[in-house]
Design an enzyme around this catalytic site. Structure first.
Site, PDB file in Angstrom:
ATOM      1  N   GLY B  17       1.069  -1.052  -0.388  1.00 52.01           N
ATOM      2  CA  GLY B  17       0.091  -0.204  -0.212  1.00 52.01           C
ATOM      3  C   GLY B  17       0.739   1.207  -0.030  1.00 52.01           C
ATOM      4  N   GLY B  19      -0.457   4.674   0.161  1.00 49.40           N
ATOM      5  CA  GLY B  19      -2.025   5.981   0.785  1.00 49.40           C
ATOM      6  C   GLY B  19      -0.102   6.300   1.643  1.00 49.40           C
ATOM      7  N   PHE B 122     -12.519  22.188  13.079  1.00 52.10           N
ATOM      8  CA  PHE B 122     -13.138  20.949  12.156  1.00 52.10           C
ATOM      9  C   PHE B 122     -13.931  20.152  14.410  1.00 52.10           C
ATOM     10  CE2 PHE B 122     -12.746  17.752   9.540  1.00 52.10           C
ATOM     11  CZ  PHE B 122     -12.094  18.849   8.397  1.00 52.10           C
ATOM     12  N   GLN B 242     -18.211   4.720  10.338  1.00 51.80           N
ATOM     13  CA  GLN B 242     -18.372   5.759  10.304  1.00 51.80           C
ATOM     14  C   GLN B 242     -19.494   6.217   8.863  1.00 51.80           C
ATOM     15  OE1 GLN B 242     -15.921   9.642  10.255  1.00 51.80           O
ATOM     16  NE2 GLN B 242     -16.354   9.294  12.188  1.00 51.80           N
ATOM     17  N   HIS B 244     -20.359   9.674   7.279  1.00 47.23           N
ATOM     18  CA  HIS B 244     -20.210  11.101   6.954  1.00 47.23           C
ATOM     19  C   HIS B 244     -21.644  11.337   7.118  1.00 47.23           C
ATOM     20  CE1 HIS B 244     -18.260  14.848   6.260  1.00 47.23           C
ATOM     21  NE2 HIS B 244     -17.950  14.160   6.473  1.00 47.23           N
ATOM     22  N   LEU B 254     -17.565  12.884  -1.183  1.00 45.10           N
ATOM     23  CA  LEU B 254     -17.713  13.634   0.524  1.00 45.10           C
ATOM     24  C   LEU B 254     -17.724  15.331  -0.559  1.00 45.10           C
ATOM     25  CD1 LEU B 254     -17.355  13.327   3.244  1.00 45.10           C
ATOM     26  CD2 LEU B 254     -15.055  13.926   2.390  1.00 45.10           C
ATOM     27  N   GLU B 257     -16.203  18.303   6.146  1.00 41.55           N
ATOM     28  CA  GLU B 257     -16.336  19.538   7.369  1.00 41.55           C
ATOM     29  C   GLU B 257     -15.989  20.300   7.044  1.00 41.55           C
ATOM     30  OE1 GLU B 257     -16.400  16.252  10.151  1.00 41.55           O
ATOM     31  OE2 GLU B 257     -15.741  17.954  11.400  1.00 41.55           O
ATOM     32  N   ARG B 288     -19.582  13.514  14.065  1.00 38.56           N
ATOM     33  CA  ARG B 288     -20.429  12.785  12.720  1.00 38.56           C
ATOM     34  C   ARG B 288     -20.946  11.856  13.064  1.00 38.56           C
ATOM     35  NH1 ARG B 288     -14.175  12.237   9.269  1.00 38.56           N
ATOM     36  NH2 ARG B 288     -14.274  13.810   9.084  1.00 38.56           N
ATOM     37  N   HIS B 354     -17.657   6.302   5.518  1.00 38.19           N
ATOM     38  CA  HIS B 354     -16.763   6.479   5.146  1.00 38.19           C
ATOM     39  C   HIS B 354     -15.814   6.441   5.678  1.00 38.19           C
ATOM     40  CE1 HIS B 354     -14.562  10.503   4.572  1.00 38.19           C
ATOM     41  NE2 HIS B 354     -13.996  10.775   5.812  1.00 38.19           N
ATOM     42  N   ARG B 396     -15.149   8.400  14.997  1.00 40.15           N
ATOM     43  CA  ARG B 396     -13.279   9.408  14.497  1.00 40.15           C
ATOM     44  C   ARG B 396     -13.397  10.447  14.017  1.00 40.15           C
ATOM     45  NH1 ARG B 396     -10.928  11.426  10.050  1.00 40.15           N
ATOM     46  NH2 ARG B 396     -12.458   9.720   8.526  1.00 40.15           N
TER      47      ARG B 396
HETATM   48  C1  LIG Z   1     -13.213  11.832   0.321  1.00 38.56           C
HETATM   49  C2  LIG Z   1     -12.372  11.656   1.563  1.00 38.56           C
HETATM   50  C3  LIG Z   1     -12.260  12.730   2.683  1.00 38.56           C
HETATM   51  C4  LIG Z   1     -11.539  12.333   3.870  1.00 38.56           C
HETATM   52  N1  LIG Z   1     -10.728  13.651   4.254  1.00 38.56           N
HETATM   53  C5  LIG Z   1     -10.458  13.719   5.505  1.00 38.56           C
HETATM   54  C6  LIG Z   1      -9.368  14.878   6.248  1.00 38.56           C
HETATM   55  O1  LIG Z   1      -9.321  16.018   6.356  1.00 38.56           O
HETATM   56  N2  LIG Z   1      -8.842  14.314   7.406  1.00 38.56           N
HETATM   57  C7  LIG Z   1      -8.726  12.908   7.819  1.00 38.56           C
HETATM   58  O2  LIG Z   1      -8.004  13.130   8.912  1.00 38.56           O
HETATM   59  N3  LIG Z   1      -8.934  11.887   7.091  1.00 38.56           N
HETATM   60  C8  LIG Z   1      -9.441  12.019   6.106  1.00 38.56           C
HETATM   61  N4  LIG Z   1     -10.205  11.211   5.322  1.00 38.56           N
HETATM   62  C9  LIG Z   1      -9.642   9.784   6.196  1.00 38.56           C
HETATM   63  C10 LIG Z   1      -8.497   9.235   5.142  1.00 38.56           C
HETATM   64  O3  LIG Z   1      -8.062   9.828   3.962  1.00 38.56           O
HETATM   65  C11 LIG Z   1      -8.153   8.329   4.974  1.00 38.56           C
HETATM   66  O4  LIG Z   1      -8.283   7.237   5.764  1.00 38.56           O
HETATM   67  C12 LIG Z   1      -6.666   7.480   4.751  1.00 38.56           C
HETATM   68  O5  LIG Z   1      -6.119   9.180   3.944  1.00 38.56           O
HETATM   69  C13 LIG Z   1      -6.630   6.188   4.260  1.00 38.56           C
HETATM   70  O6  LIG Z   1      -4.688   6.556   4.109  1.00 38.56           O
HETATM   71  P1  LIG Z   1      -3.938   5.294   4.715  1.00 38.56           P
HETATM   72  O7  LIG Z   1      -2.495   5.188   4.122  1.00 38.56           O
HETATM   73  O8  LIG Z   1      -4.629   4.444   5.371  1.00 38.56           O
HETATM   74  O9  LIG Z   1      -4.522   4.056   2.688  1.00 38.56           O
HETATM   75  P2  LIG Z   1      -4.826   4.982   1.059  1.00 38.56           P
HETATM   76  O10 LIG Z   1      -4.550   5.863   1.226  1.00 38.56           O
HETATM   77  O11 LIG Z   1      -6.284   3.847   1.250  1.00 38.56           O
HETATM   78  O12 LIG Z   1      -4.453   3.803   0.237  1.00 38.56           O
HETATM   79  C14 LIG Z   1      -4.291   2.344   0.545  1.00 38.56           C
HETATM   80  C15 LIG Z   1      -3.485   2.113  -0.512  1.00 38.56           C
HETATM   81  O13 LIG Z   1      -3.111   0.255  -0.015  1.00 38.56           O
HETATM   82  C16 LIG Z   1      -3.488  -0.032  -1.620  1.00 38.56           C
HETATM   83  N5  LIG Z   1      -3.611  -1.633  -1.758  1.00 38.56           N
HETATM   84  C17 LIG Z   1      -4.434  -2.167  -1.261  1.00 38.56           C
HETATM   85  N6  LIG Z   1      -5.264  -3.263  -1.581  1.00 38.56           N
HETATM   86  C18 LIG Z   1      -4.048  -3.919  -1.816  1.00 38.56           C
HETATM   87  C19 LIG Z   1      -3.312  -5.012  -2.298  1.00 38.56           C
HETATM   88  N7  LIG Z   1      -3.869  -5.879  -2.723  1.00 38.56           N
HETATM   89  N8  LIG Z   1      -2.418  -5.179  -3.132  1.00 38.56           N
HETATM   90  C20 LIG Z   1      -1.871  -4.089  -3.067  1.00 38.56           C
HETATM   91  N9  LIG Z   1      -1.413  -2.893  -2.773  1.00 38.56           N
HETATM   92  C21 LIG Z   1      -3.404  -2.530  -2.341  1.00 38.56           C
HETATM   93  C22 LIG Z   1      -3.667   1.043  -2.622  1.00 38.56           C
HETATM   94  O14 LIG Z   1      -2.618   0.856  -4.046  1.00 38.56           O
HETATM   95  C23 LIG Z   1      -3.353   2.846  -1.802  1.00 38.56           C
HETATM   96  O15 LIG Z   1      -2.007   2.561  -2.595  1.00 38.56           O
HETATM   97  C24 LIG Z   1     -10.767  11.066   4.282  1.00 38.56           C
HETATM   98  C25 LIG Z   1     -11.407  10.467   4.095  1.00 38.56           C
HETATM   99  C26 LIG Z   1     -12.662  10.470   2.138  1.00 38.56           C
HETATM  100  C27 LIG Z   1     -12.588   9.199   1.458  1.00 38.56           C
END
Ligand SMILES: Cc1cc2nc3c(=O)[nH]c(=O)nc-3n(C[C@H](O)[C@H](O)[C@H](O)COP(=O)(O)OP(=O)(O)OC[C@H]3O[C@@H](n4cnc5c(N)ncnc54)[C@H](O)[C@@H]3O)c2cc1C
Ligand code: FES
Lengths: 232, 581
Positions: B17, B19, B122, B242, B244, B254, B257, B288, B354, B396
Site C-alpha cells: 500500500g 497511501g 473541525f 463511520q 459522514h 464527500l 467537514e 459525525r 466513509h 473518529r
Molecule cells: C473523501 C475523503 C476525505 C477524507 N478527508 C479526510 C480529512 O480531511 N482528514 C482526515 O484526517 N481524514 C480524511 N479522510 C480519511 C483518510 O483520508 C483515510 O482514512 C486515509 O487517507 C487512509 O490512508 P491509508 O494510507 O490507510 O490508505 P489509502 O490512502 O487508501 O491507500 C491504500 C493503498 O493500499 C494499496 N492497496 C490496497 N489493496 C492492495 C493490494 N491488495 N495489493 C497492493 N496494494 C493494495 C492501494 O494501492 C493504496 O496505495 C478522508 C477520506 C475520504 C474518503
C-alpha cells in the site's frame, strides 16, 4: 437518454490492431462517462478494461480521449457530450489493453525534474516560515494529479516523445517558485536541455486538457523566463 | 507449480500500500538505508489519501492556546471512550512533530499572516476539555490529503524507495508463527511474484465499498484486513463504521467537514438549523455520528427537503471569497456532480459511508496483535485505515485519520527497521504461491456462473440498509443471512475476461471476496454488541453500556459463524463520562 458509446478496443492477446466497438447504453441525468463504462463492463462485456479509482476527479487514473479531448471519464457528464460519445486511450502512449496505456515513460519524465523539495539547511524546531504571498506564488501548480491529460494532448510531445512534457514542467514549477526550495538551479539546468521547455510551442492544448484547471501554458512560460534569466 | 526464480524477490522490508501510511513507513526505512519494496495495486499517487480534503490536526497552537492533552481528550470523548488511551496519547503528542516534519518535507500548508501553518476548526476538536471549538486542523486549501500524498511520494523518490506499481497483493506468507513475505499478482501480465521478507506492513486503506453510498474509491475493498482474517488474525471493532454527514446525494462523494468548519449550516425542509436540538453547544461541529443520526431522524420525521431523504448544506452566507479561497474543490464537486452553485444555492446532502474505525488489531508500535492478551505476530505490521490501534474507538473525529496514518506509519517504519536488523530474509516453501494461484485460476476459468457484479451490488445494498446508521437485532440478522448467501453464491461466480493481460474483471471479483469477508465480520460484531456507542447505534439498545461493553470486539474467522472474543480498553487518563456536545 440512450447513448451511442463507441470505444476503441484492443486486446493484445487477441487483436492484431485496435478496433471500435459500439454499445447502446442508457444514461441517467447526472451520469458521467465513467458510469457508462462501468455499465458496459459490469453488465455487458467484462473484458472492457480501463483504470479508475476515486471516481471524482482527484486520483488521476482515468484520463482518456473523450469526444476528441483528453479528460477524466469520472468528471465529464454525459449530458454535456450529447448522444454520441467516443472513448479512446490517451494519444501518443503505448496501449496495454483497451483504455489502459503504459504510464512508465510519463512517470520517468516526472521523476527527471527532481520533483521534491531540496533544502539541506538544518531543520528548524518549528515550521519554516512562508508568507501567504510566497505560498500563493506556486499554488496553482500544486494541484497536479499526474493524470497525463496535458502531456498526451501536446503536439510537441506527439512529435518528439523525449520532450519532458507539460506535466513534468508543472511539477518543476511547483518547486522552482517555492521560497523554501534550494534546487531551482539544477531544475532549470535540466529544463534548459533540448528536450526541456523550448519544445513548448504555446499551443495551449495542455491548458485546455487539464482537469484541474491549472494554467499550464502560463507555468511553462514562467519556467522558460527563469531559464532565460539564469543564462542572463 | 513453482514461481520462476526471476519472480522471487528478497527484501528486508515489504510494504503493501502506498497511501499516507505506507509511504511514510517506506520513507523511514529508506532513510535508515534499508532496501524497501512498496507494492501497490494503484500507482502511488492514485491512493485514496489523495482524496482527503479537510485537514490534519495537531495542537500547534498557531492561532490560540492549544495542548496535546486537549487533543487527546477530544479523541477519547469523540470515540465514545472505546479509544485506547495509551494510543491516543501517542497520537496527540506525536501529531505535533509529525505535522512539522511534513512541513519540512515541503508540504504547502496554507499560512497565517506571519507565515506559520494556518489552522481551522473541525468537528469535535475543542479547547480546555470541551469548552468551545479550537483551531487545530492544519490544511492546504481543501486538498490536504492530495498534498500529503504528493509530498510523501516526492520524498520517497528522493530517497530511492523501490516501487512495484500495479502489483496486487493476493496472499500473506505466515509460516511457523512468523511473517515471511507476500504473494503478489502483477496486473500487467498476470504473473505471480513472491516477495520474501521478515517484515511486512499492511497499509491497504479502508473498505467503504461494502456500502452502496460511499465516499471511498473503488479500490477500497479491505484487501489487507481480509487477507489477515483468512490467516487467523482477528478483526477488531468492525461494528464501528463511520457515516459522514455530508455526502453528495445518491453517489456519496464527500463534501468535506471543512465546509462546516468554515461556518456552513445544515438546514431541514423548514430551513431550521436542526443541530440546535441535537448538539446545542457545538451545533454543526458536533461529531459525525451525532450529526448523521440527526439527519436521519429529521428525514424520518418528514423534515427532509421536500419530504425526501436528504437535507441542505448551506454555504451561501459565507460569501464568494471564502468559498472560492478555502473550499475550491468541494465547490467544484457540487457544480460538476450535482449541477448546484454553492455560492448561491444550498447543496443537497445525505450521510455517506466513509471510514472504518475497526480493522487489523495492532499495538502502539503498529505490530499486529492476534488475541485478547495483545500477543504480537512477529514481523507483521499494520497501519492506516486498515489497522485498529485503536485511536478512534467507536467514532473518529475529522482530521484524526490523516494524523493517525502518518504517526503510526512512521512508528511502523521505525519498528520494522529494528526488526529487520535482527532478522534475515526467511525461507519460504517453493510452492508457497500455489494455493492462491489455483484460486485465481479457478475464478478466471470457471466456465459458467453468476455475474459477480450483481453479488457486489446486493452486498452494498444490504449493508447500507440493514447495517448502516441505524441498526436493530432484526435488521442485523437479515444482513447476516444475506451475507452468508452471497458468500455461497460468490463461490460460483464467473468472470468474463479470460485474459492474462490487465485483467481487471478478475481482480474486481477477487476484491469482492475481500469485501464479503469484511462484511461478515462487521455484521457479526454488530449483532453481538447489544448497546449503542459512537458509530454503532442499535435502536433496540439505545444506551451505552459501560458495565458490559466497555471492551473491544475481536472477530475470528471460522468455517461457520465468526467467533467473537473481547479485550479490555486501555484507560490511562479519562474515566468514561456521558458524551454530550
Ligand atoms: C473523501 C475523503 C476525505 C477524507 N478527508 C479526510 C480529512 O480531511 N482528514 C482526515 O484526517 N481524514 C480524511 N479522510 C480519511 C483518510 O483520508 C483515510 O482514512 C486515509 O487517507 C487512509 O490512508 P491509508 O494510507 O490507510 O490508505 P489509502 O490512502 O487508501 O491507500 C491504500 C493503498 O493500499 C494499496 N492497496 C490496497 N489493496 C492492495 C493490494 N491488495 N495489493 C497492493 N496494494 C493494495 C492501494 O494501492 C493504496 O496505495 C478522508 C477520506 C475520504 C474518503
Ligand atoms: S477515477 Fe480518479 S480521477 Fe477519475
Amino acid at each position: 437518454m440512450l447513448v451511442d458509446l463507441r470505444i476503441l478496443r484492443f486486446d493484445p492477446e487477441r487483436d492484431e490492431k485496435p478496433h471500435w466497438d459500439t454499445y447502446s447504453v442508457e444514461s441517467g441525468p447526472m451520469d458521467r462517462v465513467l458510469d457508462l463504462l462501468h455499465q458496459v463492463k459490469w453488465e455487458e462485456d467484462g473484458t472492457l478494461t480501463f483504470r479508475r479509482s476515486c471516481a471524482h476527479g482527484v486520483c488521476g487514473s482515468d484520463a482518456m480521449l473523450i469526444n476528441g479531448r483528453n479528460r477524466l471519464a469520472c468528471k465529464v457528464r454525459v449530458d454535456q457530450l450529447g448522444r454520441r460519445v467516443s472513448v479512446a486511450p490517451l494519444p501518443g502512449m503505448r496501449v496495454i489493453k483497451d483504455l489502459v496505456v503504459d504510464m512508465e515513460p510519463f512517470f520517468d519524465q516526472y521523476k527527471s525534474v527532481k520533483p521534491f523539495l531540496v533544502n539541506e539547511e538544518p531543520e528548524p524546531e518549528r515550521e519554516r516560515l512562508q508568507s501567504p504571498k510566497e505560498r500563493a506564488r506556486y499554488d496553482d501548480t500544486t494541484k497536479c494529479i499526474l493524470c497525463a491529460a496535458c502531456t498526451t494532448a501536446c503536439p510537441s510531445f506527439w512529435a518528439q516523445p523525449s520532450f519532458v512534457g507539460p506535466a513534468a514542467i508543472v511539477n518543476a514549477h511547483r518547486f522552482i517558485f517555492d521560497s523554501r526550495d534550494h534546487a531551482s538551479e539544477e531544475r532549470l539546468e535540466i529544463l534548459a536541455d533540448e528536450d526541456g521547455v523550448w519544445r513548448c510551442r504555446t499551443i495551449f492544448n495542455c491548458t485546455d486538457a487539464c482537469p484541474r484547471g491549472i494554467h499550464i501554458t502560463q507555468a511553462i512560460l514562467e519556467v522558460s523566463n527563469a531559464v532565460v534569466e539564469r543564462r542572463g | 507449480m513453482t514461481v520462476p526464480e526471476r519472480q522471487v524477490h528478497e527484501f528486508p522490508a515489504v510494504i503493501v500500500g502506498a497511501g499516507g501510511a505506507g509511504l511514510w513507513a517506506a520513507l523511514e526505512l529508506a532513510r535508515e538505508g534499508i532496501d524497501t519494496a512498496v507494492l501497490t495495486k494503484l500507482y502511488p499517487t492514485r491512493s485514496h489519501t489523495g482524496a482527503a480534503q479537510g485537514g490534519i490536526c495537531a495542537a500547534l497552537g498557531n492561532h490560540e492556546e492549544d495542548h496535546w492533552e486537549w487533543h487527546m481528550f477530544d479523541t477519547v470523548k469523540g470515540g465514545d471512550y472505546l479509544v485506547d488511551q495509551d494510543a491516543a496519547e501517542v497520537l496527540a503528542r506525536e501529531a505535533i512533530e509529525t505535522v512539522l516534519e511534513l512541513e519540512h518535507m515541503g508540504l504547502p500548508f496554507n499560512r497565517t499572516p506571519d507565515g506559520k501553518i494556518d489552522q481551522r476548526r473541525f468537528g469535535g476538536h475543542t479547547r480546555n476539555f470541551g469548552e468551545a471549538p479550537v483551531r487545530r486542523s492544519c490544511f492546504a486549501a481543501d486538498r490536504t490529503g492530495h498534498m500529503i500524498l504528493q509530498t510523501l511520494y516526492q520524498q520517497c523518490i528522493k530517497f530511492g524507495v523501490r516501487f512495484f506499481d500495479e502489483y496486487h497483493v493476493v496472499d500473506l506468507i505466515i509460516e511457523g508463527g512468523e511473517t515471511r513475505g507476500v504473494v503478489a499478482y502483477r496486473i500487467a501480465d498476470g504473473e505471480m511474484h513472491v516477495f520474501r521478507s521478515p517484515a511486512v506492513l499492511l497499509a491497504t486503506g479502508g473498505f467503504g465499498r461494502m456500502f452502496r453510498i460511499t465516499s471511498n474509491a473503488h479500490a477500497l475493498t479491505g484487501d489487507g484486513p481480509a487477507l489477515a482474517y483468512r490467516h487467523g488474525i482477528p478483526l477488531e471493532d468492525m461494528e464501528f463504521y463511520q457515516f459522514h454527514p455530508t455526502g453528495i446525494v445518491g453517489i456519496g462523494i464527500l463534501l468535506s467537514e471543512a465546509a462546516r468548519g468554515e461556518g456552513g449550516y445544515l438546514r431541514n425542509d423548514a430551513g431550521e438549523r436542526f443541530m440546535e436540538k441535537y448538539a446545542p453547544k457545538l451545533m454543526e461541529l458536533g461529531p459525525r455520528d451525532v450529526i448523521s443520526r440527526a439527519m436521519y431522524l429529521e428525514v424520518r420525521e418528514g423534515r427532509g427537503i421536500g419530504g425526501g431523504d436528504y437535507v441542505h448544506l448551506d454555504l451561501t452566507h459565507l460569501g464568494r471569497a471564502v468559498i472560492e479561497a478555502k473550499l475550491p474543490d468541494i465547490t467544484e464537486f457540487a457544480r460538476v456532480y450535482q449541477g448546484i452553485e454553492p455560492i448561491t444555492q444550498p447543496v443537497p446532502v445525505q450521510p455517506t459511508a466513509h471510514y472504518a474505525m475497526g480493522g487489523i488489531p495492532t499495538d502502539v508500535m503498529a505490530r499486529v496483535v492476534i488475541d485478547e492478551k495483545n500477543t504480537a505476530l512477529p514481523g507483521l505490521y499494520a497501519a492506516g485505515e486498515c489497522a485498529c490501534v485503536s485511536v478512534h474507538g467507536a467514532n473518529r473525529l475529522g482530521t484524526n485519520s490523516l494524523i493517525d496514518i502518518l504517526v503510526f506509519g512512521r512508528r511502523a517504519g521505525r519498528d520494522m527497521a529494528r526488526h529487520v536488523r535482527r532478522n534475515g530474509v526467511p525461507d519460504v516453501p517453493a510452492d508457497v504461491a500455489e494455493p492462491v494461484r489455483a484460486e485465481l485460476e479457478a475464478l478466471r476459468t470457471r466456465p459458467v456462473g453468476e455475474n459477480p457484479n450483481h453479488i457486489r451490488a446486493e452486498l452494498a445494498s444490504v449493508m447500507m440498509d440493514e447495517c448502516g446508521v441505524f441498526r436493530t437485532g432484526t435488521s442485523l440478522v437479515r444482513a447476516y443471512n444475506v451475507v452468508c448467501d452471497l458468500k455461497d453464491r460468490y463461490r460460483r461466480a464467473q468472470v468474463q475476461d479470460r485474459g492474462r493481460v490487465f485483467n481487471t474483471d478478475l481482480l474486481e471479483a477477487r476484491e469482492l471476496g475481500y469485501l464479503l469477508d469484511c462484511a461478515e465480520a462487521t455484521v457479526m460484531s454488530a449483532m453481538a454488541r447489544t448497546e449503542s456507542r459512537g458509530g454503532h447505534y442499535r435502536e433496540d439498545y439505545p444506551q451505552r453500556d459501560d458495565t458490559e461493553w466497555l471492551q473491544h470486539s475481536l472477530a475470528y474467522r471460522t468455517e461457520g459463524r465468526p467467533e467473537m472474543r473481547y479485550k479490555p480498553v486501555s484507560i490511562t487518563h479519562f474515566e468514561p463520562k456521558p458524551r454530550t456536545y
